[in-house]
Enzyme design. Structure first.
Site, PDB file in Angstrom:
ATOM      1  N   ARG A 130       0.855  -1.192   0.000  1.00  0.00           N
ATOM      2  CA  ARG A 130       0.000   0.000   0.000  1.00  0.00           C
ATOM      3  C   ARG A 130       0.887   1.236   0.000  1.00  0.00           C
ATOM      4  O   ARG A 130       2.098   1.122   0.116  1.00  0.00           O
ATOM      5  CB  ARG A 130      -0.958  -0.019   1.203  1.00  0.00           C
ATOM      6  CG  ARG A 130      -0.254  -0.465   2.471  1.00  0.00           C
ATOM      7  CD  ARG A 130      -0.549   0.295   3.688  1.00  0.00           C
ATOM      8  NE  ARG A 130      -0.404   1.710   3.573  1.00  0.00           N
ATOM      9  CZ  ARG A 130       0.739   2.369   3.700  1.00  0.00           C
ATOM     10  NH1 ARG A 130       1.883   1.754   3.926  1.00  0.00           N
ATOM     11  NH2 ARG A 130       0.776   3.684   3.609  1.00  0.00           N
ATOM     12  N   GLY A 131       0.227   2.428  -0.111  1.00  0.00           N
ATOM     13  CA  GLY A 131       0.992   3.670  -0.253  1.00  0.00           C
ATOM     14  C   GLY A 131       1.160   3.913  -1.747  1.00  0.00           C
ATOM     15  O   GLY A 131       1.563   2.987  -2.484  1.00  0.00           O
ATOM     16  N   GLN A 173      -2.488   2.849   9.901  1.00  0.00           N
ATOM     17  CA  GLN A 173      -1.161   2.815   9.257  1.00  0.00           C
ATOM     18  C   GLN A 173      -0.130   3.581  10.082  1.00  0.00           C
ATOM     19  O   GLN A 173       1.052   3.279  10.043  1.00  0.00           O
ATOM     20  CB  GLN A 173      -1.228   3.431   7.844  1.00  0.00           C
ATOM     21  CG  GLN A 173      -1.945   2.586   6.819  1.00  0.00           C
ATOM     22  CD  GLN A 173      -3.418   2.934   6.703  1.00  0.00           C
ATOM     23  OE1 GLN A 173      -4.036   3.336   7.685  1.00  0.00           O
ATOM     24  NE2 GLN A 173      -3.998   2.765   5.535  1.00  0.00           N
ATOM     25  N   ASP A 196      -1.824  10.826  -2.466  1.00  0.00           N
ATOM     26  CA  ASP A 196      -2.201   9.750  -3.396  1.00  0.00           C
ATOM     27  C   ASP A 196      -2.440  10.288  -4.802  1.00  0.00           C
ATOM     28  O   ASP A 196      -2.240   9.582  -5.777  1.00  0.00           O
ATOM     29  CB  ASP A 196      -3.435   9.010  -2.884  1.00  0.00           C
ATOM     30  CG  ASP A 196      -3.003   8.037  -1.818  1.00  0.00           C
ATOM     31  OD1 ASP A 196      -2.771   8.478  -0.678  1.00  0.00           O
ATOM     32  OD2 ASP A 196      -2.832   6.845  -2.138  1.00  0.00           O
ATOM     33  N   ASN A 208      -5.382  12.535  -0.101  1.00  0.00           N
ATOM     34  CA  ASN A 208      -4.502  11.745   0.769  1.00  0.00           C
ATOM     35  C   ASN A 208      -5.381  11.036   1.794  1.00  0.00           C
ATOM     36  O   ASN A 208      -6.608  11.228   1.830  1.00  0.00           O
ATOM     37  CB  ASN A 208      -3.446  12.638   1.430  1.00  0.00           C
ATOM     38  CG  ASN A 208      -2.353  11.821   2.122  1.00  0.00           C
ATOM     39  OD1 ASN A 208      -1.811  10.884   1.530  1.00  0.00           O
ATOM     40  ND2 ASN A 208      -2.045  12.127   3.363  1.00  0.00           N
ATOM     41  N   LYS A 209      -4.756  10.237   2.633  1.00  0.00           N
ATOM     42  CA  LYS A 209      -5.485   9.423   3.612  1.00  0.00           C
ATOM     43  C   LYS A 209      -6.538  10.236   4.361  1.00  0.00           C
ATOM     44  O   LYS A 209      -6.292  11.369   4.764  1.00  0.00           O
ATOM     45  CB  LYS A 209      -4.467   8.817   4.591  1.00  0.00           C
ATOM     46  CG  LYS A 209      -5.027   7.925   5.670  1.00  0.00           C
ATOM     47  CD  LYS A 209      -5.926   6.832   5.167  1.00  0.00           C
ATOM     48  CE  LYS A 209      -5.284   5.899   4.172  1.00  0.00           C
ATOM     49  NZ  LYS A 209      -6.255   5.077   3.419  1.00  0.00           N
TER      50      LYS A 209
HETATM   51  O1  MRU Z   1      -4.658   3.460   1.951  1.00  0.00           O
HETATM   52  P1  MRU Z   1      -3.161   3.587   1.935  1.00  0.00           P
HETATM   53  O2  MRU Z   1      -2.498   3.044   3.145  1.00  0.00           O
HETATM   54  O3  MRU Z   1      -2.575   3.058   0.642  1.00  0.00           O
HETATM   55  O4  MRU Z   1      -2.962   5.150   1.929  1.00  0.00           O
HETATM   56  C1  MRU Z   1      -1.666   5.678   1.967  1.00  0.00           C
HETATM   57  C2  MRU Z   1      -1.638   7.142   2.044  1.00  0.00           C
HETATM   58  O5  MRU Z   1      -2.657   7.817   2.064  1.00  0.00           O
HETATM   59  C3  MRU Z   1      -0.302   7.781   1.980  1.00  0.00           C
HETATM   60  O6  MRU Z   1      -0.277   8.945   2.735  1.00  0.00           O
HETATM   61  C4  MRU Z   1      -0.019   8.144   0.519  1.00  0.00           C
HETATM   62  O7  MRU Z   1      -0.214   7.033  -0.312  1.00  0.00           O
HETATM   63  C5  MRU Z   1       1.341   8.638   0.347  1.00  0.00           C
HETATM   64  S1  MRU Z   1       2.508   7.313   0.465  1.00  0.00           S
HETATM   65  C6  MRU Z   1       4.048   7.941   0.331  1.00  0.00           C
END
Ligand code: MRU
Length: 340
Positions: A44-45, A192, A233, A243-244
């Protein structure tokens, strides 16, 4: 630790759903395995999703048995569609798929296309790593000695299969010898921050304090936060950032308290085709992620739940966007256009 590793016809990943309790590595041998690893968030990320997708598409291409180029391309497009169908928000996923489709389209014959796709996937991974390092170095210039930094979700090596973005900036500033204090938000619903950022900060020996998401305003009001740094994202051409979930609330809070709010992301996260943040597809995930924590129910059965995984932060709340090509400030349309 290698988050994602190409082993030639296999891809080795660390299963992020098992962290921090267990460090489990898995070897994935098909593109379908990679697609489900992305969907189930073993990987993920945004940047790490992009790297996994590149290797997944390369694996998928190697698996194709077609003997004519046109049949190969038909099956290859299906591989790309299945990988694209995993998670909708991260731009990096689609940027990588577009790159891989272009490479396939330019290839002369099947064997040459397969080789070119494997090389392209390896290149995507190393470029992503390089971008992380560059943006981390640039971003560290914004961090003063003694700073207390709040970060959200997870943006370290686990999230990028490289050096990290927002957490990369923190790591670089720490390596420069700056004394830092980090506040990591737990990041409900999938935690996370508590599971992954805390694990990475501990391994990097960077002093940090874990807080729940709802504590951020309390510490800002007390003057205990000098800046906020988050990842992204997807960033639109005018600087709106997905973003998250919870990022938007942090940006509004930071603005209300006069605290700089930075977004750190590689340019592969920028979607130059979008001019409104509200055009970004927001992934909605299963209600169980809200009603349960690691399989244990915390809410009565059958309650109504909605679970958007990301939110949009308008650019007016963003002090600067840190990329490997430079630090961009408002007006974002011009700055982002300028790095094209
Ligand atoms: O749902 P996830 O864990 O994939 O979300 C991740 C995030 O929102 C991160 O902040 C984003 O992807 C940046 S990762 C460098």
């Amino acid at each position: 630790m290698k988050v994602i590793e190409w082993l030639g016809e296999r891809v080795r990943i660390i299963d992020q759903t098992r962290l921090p309790q267990k460090e489990v590595y898995l070897e994935l041998t098909s593109y379908q395995d990679i697609a489900s690893a992305i969907r189930e968030m073993l990987v993920r990320g945004a940047p790490a999703i992009g790297v996994a997708a590149a290797y997944g598409i390369a694996l998928g291409a190697l698996e194709i048995k077609a003997t004519s180029r046109s049949q190969f391309m038909k099956e290859f497009e299906k591989v790309a569609r299945i990988i694209a169908d995993t998670r909708p928000t991260a731009r990096n996923l689609f940027q990588v798929i577009e790159r891989m489709l272009k490479v396939a389209a330019a290839g002369k014959d099947i064997e040459q296309i397969k080789k070119a796709l494997v090389s392209e996937a390896i290149k995507i991974h190393s470029e992503s790593h390089e971008a992380d390092q560059k943006l981390s170095q640039l971003g560290a210039e914004l961090i003063g000695n003694g700073f207390s930094i709040l970060t959200h979700c997870n943006t370290g090596p686990l999230a990028t299969a490289g050096y990290g973005t927002a957490l990369g900036v923190i790591r670089w500033a720490n390596e420069q010898g700056k004394k830092l204090k980090v506040f990591a938000t737990e990041t409900r619903p999938l935690c996370q921050g508590a599971r992954l950022t805390a694990w990475e900060l501990k391994r990097a020996n960077i002093p940090f304090t874990l807080i729940t998401d709802s504590m951020a305003g309390y510490f800002m009001k007390r003057g205990e936060i000098d800046c906020v740094i988050v990842g992204a994202d997807r960033i639109t051409a005018n600087g709106y950032t997905a973003n998250k979930i919870g990022t938007y609330s942090l940006a509004v809070l930071a603005n209300a308290h006069g605290i700089p709010f930075y977004v750190a992301a590689p340019t592969s996260t920028i979607d130059f085709s979008l001019t409104s943040g509200y055009q970004i597809p927001i992934e909605e995930r299963s209600p169980e992620e809200v009603t349960h924590i690691q399989g244990v129910a915390i809410a009565p059965e059958g309650v109504n739940v909605i679970n958007p995984a990301f939110d949009i932060t308008p650019s007016q709340y963003i002090t600067a966007i840190i990329t490997e090509k430079g630090i961009i400030r408002a007006p974002y349309g011009e700055g982002i256009g300028g790095i094209l």
